[in-house]
Design a protein around this motif. Sequence first.
Motif, mmCIF file in Angstrom:
data_model
loop_
_atom_site.group_PDB
_atom_site.id
_atom_site.type_symbol
_atom_site.label_atom_id
_atom_site.label_comp_id
_atom_site.label_asym_id
_atom_site.label_seq_id
_atom_site.Cartn_x
_atom_site.Cartn_y
_atom_site.Cartn_z
ATOM 1 N N GLU A 163 12.420 75.292 82.872
ATOM 2 C CA GLU A 163 11.725 74.024 82.663
ATOM 3 C C GLU A 163 12.675 72.847 82.848
ATOM 4 O O GLU A 163 12.307 71.812 83.421
ATOM 5 N N GLY A 187 -0.584 67.062 85.495
ATOM 6 C CA GLY A 187 0.240 65.861 85.657
ATOM 7 C C GLY A 187 -0.331 64.660 84.953
ATOM 8 O O GLY A 187 -0.048 63.524 85.327
ATOM 9 N N LEU A 211 12.037 69.864 85.427
ATOM 10 C CA LEU A 211 11.941 68.468 84.990
ATOM 11 C C LEU A 211 12.899 67.586 85.781
ATOM 12 O O LEU A 211 12.585 66.438 86.097
ATOM 13 N N LEU A 221 1.713 69.894 82.603
ATOM 14 C CA LEU A 221 2.487 70.280 83.784
ATOM 15 C C LEU A 221 1.588 70.589 84.968
ATOM 16 O O LEU A 221 1.916 70.301 86.111
ATOM 17 N N LYS A 231 9.144 67.809 87.777
ATOM 18 C CA LYS A 231 8.199 68.846 87.321
ATOM 19 C C LYS A 231 7.799 69.796 88.442
ATOM 20 O O LYS A 231 6.667 70.268 88.492
#
Length: 430
Positions: free
Chosen positions: A203, A110, A207, A107, A211
Amino acid sequence: MFLLIGLTLVLCTALVLIWPLLRKKPPVDQGPGDEAIAAVFKERRRQIQRDLQAGLIQANEAHSAEEALTQELADRLESSTIQTPRRPWLAAFLALSLPVTGLSIYLIKGSPELALPGAGSAVQSPAGMRSLEELAKDESAYRAQVAQWQRDLHAKPDDINTWLSLALLQKAAGNYSESTQSFTEALKRGADQDGRSLAEFAETIALGRGKRFEGEPYDILKRAIGLEPNDAKVVSLMAAAHFQAGEKAQARGLLEQLLAALPKESAQAEQLRGLIESLPRDSEAASIRVTLSITPAMLKDLSPIAVLYVSARAAQGPRMPIAVWRANMADIRFIEQDGAIGGGGATAKPEGKVEDAERSKTIAITLSKAQQLDASRPLRGELLVEAHISQSGLAGRQAGDPIAQAKSLTLEGKQDEVAVHLDISERYKP
């Protein structure tokens, strides 16, 4: 005659199998009743009023404390009526989720290739169940399971377990909009008091935004880490959110907390060290390393819901803590006096066979920026460090709770860390 014997054997077998299902389960001790909980609440409220009248706290602080106390009372009364685990599905799925360190690296950077070994492997569900990833990849199985849970929710619309299961499956399938709606329904029904559920919700929103944790996901994660400051996934997601917000020093502090829980020689730890070294230190950050000893007498007859609290507050001014570390006593692993620990969580090396039953148990924790309740109140200046074991699980001290005498210390200038030792060896007397 043969048929009669065979029929008798079949009936006996059926009775053996069915009897445990028909037998009434013995009642479960639910702990203190509603009246006892309310009595504790009233006494604590009177204590707040006494502190206000004595000038120890301000009016706005008293109001905030009473609001928090009211919420605690509501939570306690609600939990006292629950007889079965509230989140068996969630626990089964989340306990075996993807490695959180790989998740945080992915995260933040990336880059899928930075994810730790095993991060892409399917998680396993309980025996007889297919994993979430497997269900998500099989369209027909996915639709069938979603339809089944939706039917279950039509019959029992307030079933938190099913709402969470549905949300997690939709998330695994990449249906973030639907998953967000399911999480919202679960949160309305009480899942908002669970840090891990909040983190999964945050999360999912991130997403769905490519993200990105800015805004709502960031705020949700702040609530989550306040509830579960030592949950690995909550911490890793909060680190990612800090990184994206440009708060790289805060991200580093949380990743150091994750590193402390990993085996030192593991590949995961090595990769995480590399990531940590690429992040700057917080020039204003400071920490308190607390070594806490608990005498055997204070560990006897503890409540199953007992919680250890270690906190630091200003020596002068409001009694509200600046930083707080907490953990369920049932989850704590003690260390020997020369054991190493750090990062805001409790880890330990094996004690081996200890012959002396009277030996005090020791735990070491770190109070740092990650445990601060309010970023505007830095962990600096003249401080009092305190510790106590709450038999009720609530933050406030009650008569009979094991406590340690507060120790004073000063954190100022360029000091990065200061150490203090506390002994929980007596009981609180109001």
